[in-house]
Design a protein around this motif. Structure first.
Motif, PDB file in Angstrom:
ATOM      1  N   ASP A 188      28.114  72.301  28.680  1.00  0.00           N
ATOM      2  CA  ASP A 188      26.830  71.894  28.131  1.00  0.00           C
ATOM      3  C   ASP A 188      27.040  71.016  26.904  1.00  0.00           C
ATOM      4  O   ASP A 188      28.056  71.141  26.192  1.00  0.00           O
TER       5      ASP A 188
ATOM      6  N   THR B 148      20.395  74.152  29.181  1.00  0.00           N
ATOM      7  CA  THR B 148      20.539  75.340  30.042  1.00  0.00           C
ATOM      8  C   THR B 148      21.218  75.010  31.362  1.00  0.00           C
ATOM      9  O   THR B 148      21.292  75.861  32.246  1.00  0.00           O
TER      10      THR B 148
ATOM     11  N   MET C 194      24.348  74.516  32.355  1.00  0.00           N
ATOM     12  CA  MET C 194      25.497  75.311  32.740  1.00  0.00           C
ATOM     13  C   MET C 194      25.057  76.700  33.191  1.00  0.00           C
ATOM     14  O   MET C 194      25.493  77.196  34.232  1.00  0.00           O
ATOM     15  N   ARG C 195      24.157  77.338  32.450  1.00  0.00           N
ATOM     16  CA  ARG C 195      23.707  78.684  32.788  1.00  0.00           C
ATOM     17  C   ARG C 195      22.977  78.690  34.136  1.00  0.00           C
ATOM     18  O   ARG C 195      23.190  79.570  34.979  1.00  0.00           O
ATOM     19  N   ASP C 196      22.131  77.674  34.358  1.00  0.00           N
ATOM     20  CA  ASP C 196      21.355  77.636  35.597  1.00  0.00           C
ATOM     21  C   ASP C 196      22.239  77.409  36.817  1.00  0.00           C
ATOM     22  O   ASP C 196      22.075  78.070  37.850  1.00  0.00           O
TER      23      ASP C 196
ATOM     24  N   ARG D  18      25.476  77.971  37.091  1.00  0.00           N
ATOM     25  CA  ARG D  18      26.352  79.135  37.281  1.00  0.00           C
ATOM     26  C   ARG D  18      25.599  80.261  37.990  1.00  0.00           C
ATOM     27  O   ARG D  18      26.123  80.878  38.928  1.00  0.00           O
ATOM     28  N   ALA D  19      24.365  80.535  37.545  1.00  0.00           N
ATOM     29  CA  ALA D  19      23.572  81.596  38.166  1.00  0.00           C
ATOM     30  C   ALA D  19      23.316  81.302  39.644  1.00  0.00           C
ATOM     31  O   ALA D  19      23.379  82.196  40.493  1.00  0.00           O
TER      32      ALA D  19
ATOM     33  N   TYR E 293      21.345  67.705  32.897  1.00  0.00           N
ATOM     34  CA  TYR E 293      22.682  68.178  32.579  1.00  0.00           C
ATOM     35  C   TYR E 293      23.472  66.975  32.060  1.00  0.00           C
ATOM     36  O   TYR E 293      23.949  66.147  32.825  1.00  0.00           O
TER      37      TYR E 293
ATOM     38  N   GLU F  59      12.093  82.449  37.262  1.00  0.00           N
ATOM     39  CA  GLU F  59      12.656  83.564  36.512  1.00  0.00           C
ATOM     40  C   GLU F  59      11.693  84.757  36.486  1.00  0.00           C
ATOM     41  O   GLU F  59      12.100  85.905  36.641  1.00  0.00           O
TER      42      GLU F  59
END
Length: 411
Positions: free
Chosen positions: A57, A65, A67-69, A71-72, A91, A167
């Motif tokens: 990121d 967000t 990277m988090r999104d 990855r999830a 990104y 979410e």
């Protein structure tokens, strides 16, 4: 006409659009030519490296967000074996030539599983559409640049709103899963001792918030003689509704078995009851009546995978001579079949649901063979140890996408 071999490696490298393969640990295994070109990274800079070591990121953007999104999403694919289409992502990417210089980029990713020969997710296929130019509408002058910024802000806002909605839905599904699991576990018996014989019971819920299903098991003392009833069943559907139907069918069969002439009679009555229970359509169940004095097992199945009897010498016997249609499958029920088999002291009986043996794109006989092999190799273990060994060998490491119930009785 002679069939020509296809060079799938060449096909992968030439695929239009950005495509990469990652391991379940999210390490790059390969990337096609468009991915290398549009990401500004060579194959050597990608393969063998963790995805977010290559594309972290933007540290100057605390709201980032991406990277988090991503990855999830990828971990969901690994856990569930299902494709995951993501909302539009902003990104930013660090310039490979000018470290510290970040380019604002927009991506539309899709992550899909690639299963290995064992049916488990071996790779995550990461396909990305680069939409930065579409959002910015570059090259149209000052007025066009203003419109581009307005459109950019609008799309980014809508994407964030969609992510927030997803979410909230995920959290709601997680709460439903927790309630369904609590209901399911409260209704399933936990007894380990059946008269003078040991039994092990196991229930493993499916991974994923929506995948709690209606698998169940039951062990009861039967009226008259040294006998017990052992059953497993599977309700079609997910969540609270399936758990509720499961509880009704389990309770009905438990009561019916105590007064029935045999397992076929018990399933006849259960089928008529299922006909008036919403959600019970196509439920499957197998029930066995074990007579410890006569050393016999009488059984009947309503569309369920067959129990497995492992004899002390390692001989495998599938109890498949009395299999009929699922519950409520016929408008005018007819008497169901039942069969009887014998055993000697030290034999092992296993009943289970299809989550233990079925895998995508695999014949069910392969799963049955895998189960029989595990039961034979570990037949000398006590039921608790045997149950744990079977689950360890047959269930995917990340969990199955279907519930699994298992009962093992030492005879």
């Amino acid at each position: 006409m002679e069939e020509k071999a296809i060079d799938y490696e060449a096909v992968f490298r030439s695929l239009p659009g950005m495509v990469a393969l990652l391991t379940p640990e999210l390490v790059y295994a390969d990337a096609n030519e468009d991915f290398q070109r549009l990401s500004g990274r060579s194959r050597d800079q990608l393969v063998g490296r963790y995805i977010f070591d290559v594309f972290p990121d933007n540290p100057s953007d605390p709201a980032a967000t991406g990277m988090r999104d991503v990855r999830a999403s990828m971990l969901r694919v690994v856990a569930t074996g299902e494709r995951d289409t993501m909302a539009l992502q902003r990104y930013d990417v660090e310039d490979a030539v000018r470290p510290g210089h970040w380019e604002e980029r927009y991506w539309s990713p899709i992550n899909a599983p690639v299963n290995g020969p064992d049916g488990r997710v071996a790779f995550v296929l990461h396909r990305v559409e680069e939409v930065t130019e579409l959002i910015r509408l570059r090259g149209g002058g000052a007025g066009s640049d203003t419109r581009a910024r307005v459109l950019e802000a609008e799309l980014y806002t809508r994407a964030r709103e969609l992510q927030e909605l997803n979410e909230r839905l995920r959290q709601a599904h997680a709460r439903e899963r927790e309630v369904a699991l609590a209901l399911q576990e409260a209704m399933l018996p936990a007894r380990r001792q059946v008269r003078d014989h040991r039994a092990a019971v196991r229930y493993r819920p499916a991974v994923g918030a929506l995948n709690v299903c209606g698998d169940w098991y039951d062990l009861i003392d039967l009226v008259g003689g040294n006998r017990i009833g052992v059953s497993v069943g599977d309700v079609v559907g997910h969540g609270l509704a399936a758990a509720g139907v499961m509880g009704q069918l389990r309770s009905a069969l438990s009561a019916t078995s105590r007064v029935a002439d045999g397992p076929a009679h018990a399933l006849d009555v259960l089928g008529r009851y299922a006909n008036v229970v919403d959600g019970a359509e196509s439920a499957t169940v197998v029930t066995t009546f074990i007579d410890f004095d006569a050393r016999t097992i009488t059984y009947s199945s309503a569309g369920h995978p067959p129990p497995v009897l492992i004899h002390p010498d390692g001989r495998v016997e599938f109890l498949d001579r009395a299999t009929d249609t699922p519950l409520d499958a016929r408008p005018d029920p007819i008497p169901r079949p039942q069969a009887v088999t014998t055993y000697t002291d030290g034999a092992t009986l296993a009943l289970y649901t299809d989550g233990l043996i079925e895998r995508r794109r695999e014949d069910i006989d392969t799963g049955l063979g895998r189960l029989a092999d595990a039961l034979v190799r570990h037949r000398g273990s006590d039921p608790e140890t045997l149950a744990d060994a079977v689950l360890l060998e047959l269930l995917p490491p990340g969990g199955a996408t279907d519930d699994t119930a298992l009962i093992i009785v030492r005879l």
